[in-house]
Design an enzyme around this catalytic site. Structure first.
Site, PDB file in Angstrom:
ATOM      1  CB  CYS A  62      -0.933   0.003   1.212  1.00  0.00           C
ATOM      2  SG  CYS A  62      -1.917   1.500   1.385  1.00  0.00           S
TER       3      CYS A  62
ATOM      4  CB  CYS B 181      -0.526   2.378   4.051  1.00  0.00           C
ATOM      5  SG  CYS B 181      -2.146   1.804   3.517  1.00  0.00           S
ATOM      6  CG  ASP B 182       3.292   1.275   4.443  1.00  0.00           C
ATOM      7  OD1 ASP B 182       2.795   1.730   5.487  1.00  0.00           O
ATOM      8  OD2 ASP B 182       3.157   0.093   4.067  1.00  0.00           O
TER       9      ASP B 182
END
Length: 410
Positions: free
Chosen positions: A134, A137-138
């Site tokens: 993701c 997300c990261d």
């Protein structure tokens, strides 16, 4: 006592949220159950530019609009993890891992899918330590670092472009020969126009290497067989999805060999009456936000029609104490209109001893099929919910036929 709803939706991605919008707007008491944040995979996609009317936006922003729309129409959204379902009854039961229980007259399954793993050495060991699925997300963890993206579809290309906002460099590993990708042409053009991105063609990742964190990937060129180590600080993997349907095993919902739910593409109906599917967990060709939303709309409308037909069958055929003469007709079949007129006269002549039920097979094909009626016109005689006789021809003697089959009054 379990809370009862007209419609319960399992899964809160774009498919489930759209189903909630349509369900609530149809005045069905609608519940959506989502174990994580609403939006599904779409909520972790930073850039969205192909959803009609939205222009260029973000996945989280678009999904928040979906949720707000559903809630504004009266849909209830709860966060819970579904543990068990009983779907083969008129009233379906949904149980969560916390012990909550819900009942539903119809269910839409929209559990979505999750990223597929590469299955190479080091992937599991470094998950969360340099391996990610993701970018939204990261990505910020890799500011000014070098990252690798594995995959060549829409998701891989879009996330590679997004990563360039943070990373010093992005290298995309493509399994195909140079110039061939699975992503749409517009996404490819943006990819090739982004200076920070380099593509390594016709290669695969053999191993993800590192000590405490990722330090590189071992690549193999499919044309030459040559292996090389590419130093990097992170690996983002986008090689497809796996349906989240493990919890459906044993419920009677038919799955294909890969775990995707098999459904009627016209109605989203599954193998169980009153149970529908929408979104990425359905066996289909294209998995996009727009197709998930379309699935959700179709499934909710089909569920509404199912409930309306069930109510008609119960009200008009199964619940009355007196005999019921059911006429299966269609406005497209002239003979059936004449038979309906005759039936109305016969019932009127019995002075309240019998009810008349009109089943329009154009609108209620499922009801006709359920009762074994394949052609119109047809007439069935019911008493206390039990079919006593069926007439499919020789309608000129309808009155005599009814007289010969009507139950004796007690």
């Amino acid at each position: 006592m379990a809370d009862r709803y007209d419609l319960v939706i399992v899964g809160g991605g774009p498919a489930g949220l759209t189903a909630a919008i349509y369900g609530a707007r149809a005045r069905m008491k609608t519940l959506l159950i989502e174990k994580g944040r609403t939006g599904g995979q779409a909520a972790s996609t930073e850039e969205v530019e192909n959803y009609p009317g939205a222009g260029r936006t973000t996945g989280p922003a678009l999904m928040q609009q979906f949720r707000a729309h559903a809630e504004s129409l009266g849909a209830t959204i709860v966060r819970a993890d579904v543990a068990a379902l009983e779907l083969d009854r008129p009233i379906k039961t949904i149980r969560t891992r916390k012990g909550d229980e819900y009942e539903a007259r119809a269910v839409i399954l929209a559990p979505g899918a999750e990223p597929r793993m590469l299955g190479v050495k080091g992937e599991g060991r470094f998950r969360g330590k340099g391996v990610s699925y993701c970018a939204t997300c990261d990505a910020d963890f890799y500011t000014d670092l070098d990252v690798v993206v594995v995959g060549n579809g829409d998701a891989a290309v879009e996330e590679a472009i997004y990563l360039t906002k943070f990373a010093s460099s992005v290298t995309l590993i493509c399994i195909h020969p140079e110039g061939t990708m699975d992503a749409n042409k517009a996404a490819q053009e943006r990819l090739f126009a982004t200076p920070k991105i380099k593509v390594i063609w016709q290669s695969v990742v053999e191993e993800i290497q590192g000590d405490e964190i990722v330090t590189g990937v071992l690549l193999r060129n499919l044309a030459t067989g040559e292996q090389t180590v590419l130093p990097c600080d992170g690996v983002f993997i986008f090689v497809g999805t796996v349906p989240r349907t493990e919890f459906l095993k044993g419920t009677g919902v038919e799955l294909d060999g890969r775990g995707y739910i098999i459904a009627d593409p016209d109605t989203m109906a599954t193998s169980i009456d009153g149970v529908y599917v929408a979104g990425d967990a359905r066996r289909k060709w294209l998995r996009q936000i727009v197709t998930a939303a379309a699935d959700g709309a179709i499934a909710a409308c089909a569920a509404e029609k199912f409930l309306a037909e069930e109510e008609q069958v119960n009200r008009d055929l199964l619940e009355p104490e007196e005999p019921v003469l059911a006429v299966f007709w269609s406005p497209a079949v002239p003979l059936s209109i004449e038979v309906l007129r005759q039936a109305e006269q016969v019932v009127a002549g019995l002075g309240g001893q019998m009810r008349l039920a009109r089943i329009d097979c154009y609108k209620s094909a499922r009801t006709a099929n359920r009762l074994g009626v394949s052609d119109v016109p047809a007439i069935m005689l019911f008493h206390k919910g039990i079919p006593l006789a069926t007439l499919t021809e020789d309608f000129n003697h309808l009155a005599e036929w009814v007289e010969g089959h009507i139950p004796a009054r007690t």
